[in-house]
Design a protein around this motif. Structure first.
Motif, short mmCIF file in Angstrom:
data_model
loop_
_atom_site.label_atom_id
_atom_site.label_comp_id
_atom_site.label_asym_id
_atom_site.label_seq_id
_atom_site.Cartn_x
_atom_site.Cartn_y
_atom_site.Cartn_z
N ARG A 35 -12.90 -7.11 -2.97
CA ARG A 35 -11.44 -6.98 -3.04
C ARG A 35 -11.04 -6.11 -4.24
O ARG A 35 -10.09 -5.33 -4.16
N PRO A 65 4.44 -4.71 3.63
CA PRO A 65 3.58 -5.90 3.57
C PRO A 65 2.20 -5.59 3.01
O PRO A 65 1.63 -6.37 2.25
N ARG A 66 1.64 -4.44 3.39
CA ARG A 66 0.32 -4.08 2.89
C ARG A 66 0.36 -3.83 1.39
O ARG A 66 -0.56 -4.22 0.66
N VAL A 68 2.48 -5.19 -0.71
CA VAL A 68 2.66 -6.50 -1.35
C VAL A 68 1.31 -7.21 -1.47
O VAL A 68 1.00 -7.83 -2.49
N GLY A 69 0.48 -7.14 -0.41
CA GLY A 69 -0.84 -7.73 -0.48
C GLY A 69 -1.69 -7.10 -1.55
O GLY A 69 -2.42 -7.78 -2.30
N TRP A 70 -1.61 -5.76 -1.66
CA TRP A 70 -2.36 -5.04 -2.69
C TRP A 70 -1.89 -5.45 -4.08
O TRP A 70 -2.71 -5.66 -4.99
N GLY A 72 -0.63 -8.27 -4.93
CA GLY A 72 -1.17 -9.61 -5.19
C GLY A 72 -2.61 -9.55 -5.64
O GLY A 72 -3.03 -10.29 -6.55
N ASP A 73 -3.40 -8.65 -5.03
CA ASP A 73 -4.81 -8.52 -5.41
C ASP A 73 -4.96 -8.03 -6.84
O ASP A 73 -5.73 -8.59 -7.62
N ALA A 108 7.45 -8.46 -5.68
CA ALA A 108 6.02 -8.61 -5.94
C ALA A 108 5.51 -7.79 -7.11
O ALA A 108 4.43 -8.06 -7.63
#
Length: 392
Positions: A35, A65-66, A68-70, A72-73, A108
């Motif tokens: 990750r 959304p992608r 936002v996920g990045w 978070g990582d 985010a």
């Protein structure tokens, strides 16, 4: 000691999984390392996003959304300063400005000065659904910076005003500053009487409750000055809260806008700026000249990269006239934590020639610079010391 396997793992995460280094071919990643690698690949893939056959070509795509996920990582695996750098690089390298208009993405992100600068440059494009979130992000950063600079700025200003208000002829006994008087007369110590003869008295000035200095700040709104605009607006708000200062704040591009009446709310002030466009520094300086009614008690701070679209010769004449009239003139090429700014070296040299140094200043050093100006100190000498301390 770091063993060979750990060294190769770190090197693999640094260079990625392509064929840039044969030594990483045998290194496999799993779990969190995968990750971390994907998060870095999304931004720093040298092949560019979209070439999915490459190991480091993830990209972020045009998907909130992608992203936002990045986000978070990277917040899970990297410290806050690194997160801020990666966010800035993602916006610049992958052109994600449009995605910053999405409320879920703004919620985010890790707020920082660069993000604020990006948001205020896009303020006219923000859809209604994103405005409240954008203001919340800007407000968080403003509060962080105020906590960092406010107390030090107030302390520096009050100290400078007190020192500049000293008098050698105190009229009343209660006006004598005894610690400073004793210090100034230690050479007159009489050991046989165990006393100091105060040949020279040092007294307090009696203007503490009055406006003692006027500070006029003019900020260049060109796109390259975005970070400086953020810091200058917040410093302006802090100075405006001090009764002993009369603070005016002006922003300019090819037009001049006086935002002094918004200094009570730096967030609103920032959204009142419009980054980008041309530059007419001469017009801004002309406007600020009219704001100065007592030159000997005034400080003028021009924050600009000096790329002049107006009349350069007239600009120099105006600045020189202000200096000769007794105004303390400061020209800052940048007010930011960033590195050496891009600026017009010819205009900077012309200002130096008339005794007005032009230099970049960090926000943490600005309170001391302001104190020097208030005390009518040697700004050129201060700039020289600052440059030497900064190693520039």
């Amino acid at each position: 000691m770091i063993d060979e396997a750990e060294r190769l793992r770190r090197w693999r995460l640094l260079v990625g999984g392509d064929d840039t280094a044969d030594t990483t071919d045998t290194v496999s990643l799993s779990g969190d390392d995968e990750r971390i690698d994907a998060a870095m690949a999304a931004v720093y893939d040298s092949h560019g996003p979209g070439e999915s056959d490459r190991p480091r070509s993830a990209g972020l795509g045009a998907s909130a959304p992608r992203v936002v996920g990045w986000l978070g990582d990277i917040r899970s695996y990297f410290p806050s300063p690194v997160v801020q750098v990666m966010q800035r690089d993602a916006v610049e390298r992958l052109h994600l400005h449009q995605l910053l208009l999405e409320p879920e993405l703004l919620d985010a992100v890790e707020p920082d000065v660069n993000l604020v600068a990006t948001l205020i440059s896009m303020s006219r494009l923000l859809p209604e659904r994103s405005r409240a979130t954008a203001r919340s992000v800007v407000s968080k950063v403003v509060e962080q910076i105020e906590r960092r600079i406010a107390d030090r700025t107030r302390s520096a200003v009050h100290g400078a005003l007190n020192r500049s208000a000293r008098t050698r002829r105190p009229r009343r006994h209660t006006d004598i500053d005894w610690p400073r008087t004793i210090s100034a007369n230690l050479k007159n110590w009489l050991p046989e009487y165990r006393t100091v003869v105060p040949e020279r008295l040092v007294g307090y000035g009696r203007r503490q409750n009055l406006v003692q200095r006027s500070v006029v700040v003019a900020i260049d709104q060109s796109g390259s000055m975005a970070e400086s605009v953020v810091y200058a607006a917040i410093f302006g708000a802090v100075m405006a809260s001090l009764r002993a200062l009369r603070t005016s704040l002006v922003v300019f591009d090819t037009t001049v806008v006086d935002l002094t009446d918004q200094l009570h709310d730096p967030v609103e002030l920032l959204f009142g700026t419009h980054l980008g466009g041309g530059t007419d520094i001469n017009a801004a300086v002309a406007y600020c000249q009219d704001l100065i009614t007592s030159p000997a008690d005034s400080v003028f701070v021009l924050i600009s990269d000096l790329y002049e679209g107006g009349i350069a010769g007239e600009l120099l004449r105006r600045v020189n006239a202000m200096k000769l009239a007794g105004v303390q003139v400061i020209v800052l090429l940048a007010l930011s934590d960033s590195g050496a700014p891009s600026y017009d070296r010819g205009h900077a040299a012309a200002l130096e020639a008339i005794g007005v140094p032009a230099f970049a200043c960090t926000p943490d050093a600005f309170p001391d610079l302001l104190a020097c100006a208030i005390e009518r100190g040697d700004i050129a000498a201060w700039a020289h010391r600052f440059r030497a301390a900064a190693g520039s």
